[in-house]
Design a protein around this motif. Structure first.
Motif, PDB file in Angstrom:
ATOM      1  N   LEU A 224       0.835  -1.203   0.000  1.00 31.89           N
ATOM      2  CA  LEU A 224       0.000   0.000   0.000  1.00 31.89           C
ATOM      3  C   LEU A 224       0.873   1.257   0.000  1.00 31.89           C
ATOM      4  CD1 LEU A 224      -2.841  -0.871   2.553  1.00 31.89           C
ATOM      5  CD2 LEU A 224      -3.167  -0.326   0.139  1.00 31.89           C
ATOM      6  N   ASN A 225       1.888   1.268   0.854  1.00 31.05           N
ATOM      7  CA  ASN A 225       2.775   2.431   0.924  1.00 31.05           C
ATOM      8  C   ASN A 225       3.514   2.642  -0.402  1.00 31.05           C
ATOM      9  OD1 ASN A 225       2.070   2.902   3.595  1.00 31.05           O
ATOM     10  ND2 ASN A 225       3.754   1.667   4.409  1.00 31.05           N
ATOM     11  N   TYR A 226       3.942   1.549  -1.017  1.00 29.51           N
ATOM     12  CA  TYR A 226       4.622   1.626  -2.313  1.00 29.51           C
ATOM     13  C   TYR A 226       3.666   2.176  -3.374  1.00 29.51           C
ATOM     14  CZ  TYR A 226       7.139   0.037  -6.499  1.00 29.51           C
ATOM     15  OH  TYR A 226       7.779  -0.032  -7.717  1.00 29.51           O
ATOM     16  N   ARG A 227       2.437   1.678  -3.371  1.00 27.68           N
ATOM     17  CA  ARG A 227       1.437   2.174  -4.324  1.00 27.68           C
ATOM     18  C   ARG A 227       1.248   3.681  -4.170  1.00 27.68           C
ATOM     19  NH1 ARG A 227      -4.746   1.497  -2.970  1.00 27.68           N
ATOM     20  NH2 ARG A 227      -4.000   3.136  -1.554  1.00 27.68           N
ATOM     21  N   ASN A 228       1.131   4.138  -2.918  1.00 23.35           N
ATOM     22  CA  ASN A 228       0.897   5.560  -2.680  1.00 23.35           C
ATOM     23  C   ASN A 228       2.079   6.405  -3.154  1.00 23.35           C
ATOM     24  OD1 ASN A 228      -1.550   4.835  -1.557  1.00 23.35           O
ATOM     25  ND2 ASN A 228      -0.808   4.922   0.553  1.00 23.35           N
ATOM     26  N   LEU A 229       3.291   5.897  -2.946  1.00 23.05           N
ATOM     27  CA  LEU A 229       4.470   6.609  -3.440  1.00 23.05           C
ATOM     28  C   LEU A 229       4.461   6.704  -4.957  1.00 23.05           C
ATOM     29  CD1 LEU A 229       7.277   5.076  -1.172  1.00 23.05           C
ATOM     30  CD2 LEU A 229       6.479   7.451  -1.151  1.00 23.05           C
TER      31      LEU A 229
END
Length: 448
Positions: A224-229
């Motif tokens: 999720l964090n990677y997607r948001n980045l």
């Protein structure tokens, strides 16, 4: 809805790697330094070099185990060690394993991509708390490699077993692409399913399903964090970019092959710990039964004790307790849930209040022993052991002040906790067997 889709995975090329078992590894978070060395020496292409590379004294930002993993990945692709499948597929993953009673269940599931959703905002739910450290580590690896090397383990409910039956029929005429035994003795069999009608049916059935993360909470939140980045870097993305999905293993919780083991707790280094004061507090809340043993009858008493713990746990919150230096076990069973009324807020779901792990962490660890929630999460005075055999073994170390034995969390409790929007303490469940890493790889910078 749960949106899943087939994908073109990278798999080990059997022409380059004759012994596929030699390049597989368990999830990164169960690999000790000694086991890491063993996997490194086992094969130059073992997946551990990507999921848990070794650190070196000269490491610095941009030149570390994450950058080395990216270099290895690129080299393996260039050399044809990892080869991309020609067609989008669902990968039917069957695990055959042996339980302590000698029975041999089979757990069935499949690997595909799942669209990422924030917990609590869709059809994907967590059931355990996560820590920041592991997520930061996994995010560094994802940013360096742009890949999913290991599957998130998710559960869904479908009593009719439609998907399992569909995939069973689909692979009758197929040869598995992987059939290997892990170091845990589990046989891991993977089939590549490309039949368009089968893929469409599986995706359609899953569309109405709610998913519960069984294992891999840190890696899911990392995705999720990677997607948001990536969305910040690509504000014009249409939502179909590869980073909007994560590689996931889906298994039916209604299937007979689902097994959950408990994770036992070991308490150490609690300042001012007093055995008599501790037992006096325990006696306020629990009925206590003693099981004394000696070197001659230990095995027999152990079996009797574990059996009594299992039986008591069917109707009450029950725990096994061993205190350092003693040759006895205590079976403690909660006298009444009413004794816990002031421990939880009224808004707390009943299912959460009634969990063994909740009672242990909130009442015994926090209130009686004074170990704060923060220190519990940091494992300051707490370690975990998986097997009952390991739990009995650590009892011989008198630096371990208390060993708590637990019964396993039931699959229905996992589902109810997730649906209620609550999360269990860490290490509340141990789904067995673990999923192998290295079966398939999902590269997020490739067109899936």
């Amino acid at each position: 809805m749960a949106e899943i889709k087939p994908f073109r995975a990278f798999v080990y090329n059997a022409d380059k790697v004759e012994d596929l078992a030699a390049v597989m590894a368990p999830p990164y978070d169960v690999i000790s330094p000694a086991y890491q060395d063993k996997l490194y020496s086992r094969h130059e292409y073992n997946i551990v070099r990507l999921i848990l590379g070794k650190t070196e004294e000269v490491d610095n930002a941009g030149s570390d185990r994450y950058s080395r993993a990216a270099e290895e990945l690129g080299r393996w692709k260039d050399e044809g060690v990892l080869k991309k499948d020609e067609k989008p597929a669902i990968y039917y993953y069957v695990q055959k394993y042996t339980l302590p009673d000698g029975s041999r269940p089979t757990r069935k599931g499949f690997i595909a991509l799942s669209r990422l959703e924030e917990f609590g905002k869709g059809k994907i739910h967590a059931h355990e708390r996560t820590l920041s450290g592991p997520k930061a580590d996994r995010l560094k690896l994802m940013r360096a490699c742009n890949a999913n090397f290991s599957c998130i383990f998710s559960l869904y409910s479908e009593p009719g077993l439609t998907i399992n039956k569909t995939l069973d029929n689909a692979v009758k005429s197929l040869e598995p692409i992987i059939d290997v035994f892990g170091d845990d003795g589990v046989e891991n069999v993977v089939y590549r399913v490309v039949d368009a009608k089968v893929l469409e049916k599986v995706c359609e059935v899953m569309r109405a399903k709610t998913l519960f993360i069984a294992d891999g909470h840190h890696r899911y939140e990392t995705a999720l964090n990677y997607r948001n980045l990536m969305r910040e870097k690509n504000p014009d993305n249409n939502g179909d970019a590869p980073y909007n999905y994560v590689m996931m293993y889906f298994s039916n919780m209604d299937d007979e092959g689902m097994t959950i083991w408990p994770t036992h707790r070991v308490v150490h280094s609690v300042k001012g710990f007093n055995r008599d004061a501790f037992m006096s507090q325990i006696e306020k809340y629990f009925d206590i039964k003693e099981f004394e043993y000696n070197l001659d009858n230990m095995d027999e008493v152990n079996k009797t004790f574990v059996s009594a713990l299992e039986e008591s746990g069917k109707s009450k919150n029950a725990f096994g307790v061993h205190l350092a230096g003693e040759q006895k076990y205590y079976l403690i069973t909660l006298k009444s849930p009413e004794l816990l009324k002031d421990l939880f807020s009224e808004e707390m779901p009943a299912i959460y209040k009634n969990l063994d792990v909740t009672v242990l962490h909130e009442l015994i660890l926090s209130r009686i022993l004074g170990i704060s929630r923060e220190d519990q999460e940091k494992q300051k005075n707490l370690t975990y052991v998986k097997s009952i055999g390991d739990a009995f073994e650590v009892m011989g170390d008198e630096s371990n002040q208390i060993v708590f034995l637990l019964n396993p969390t039931r699959i229905s409790q996992v589902r109810d906790i997730a649906e209620a929007g609550s999360v269990m303490p860490q290490k509340s469940t141990y789904f067995f067997p673990k999923l192998l890493s290295g079966l398939v790889v999902n590269l997020l910078d490739d067109d899936c």
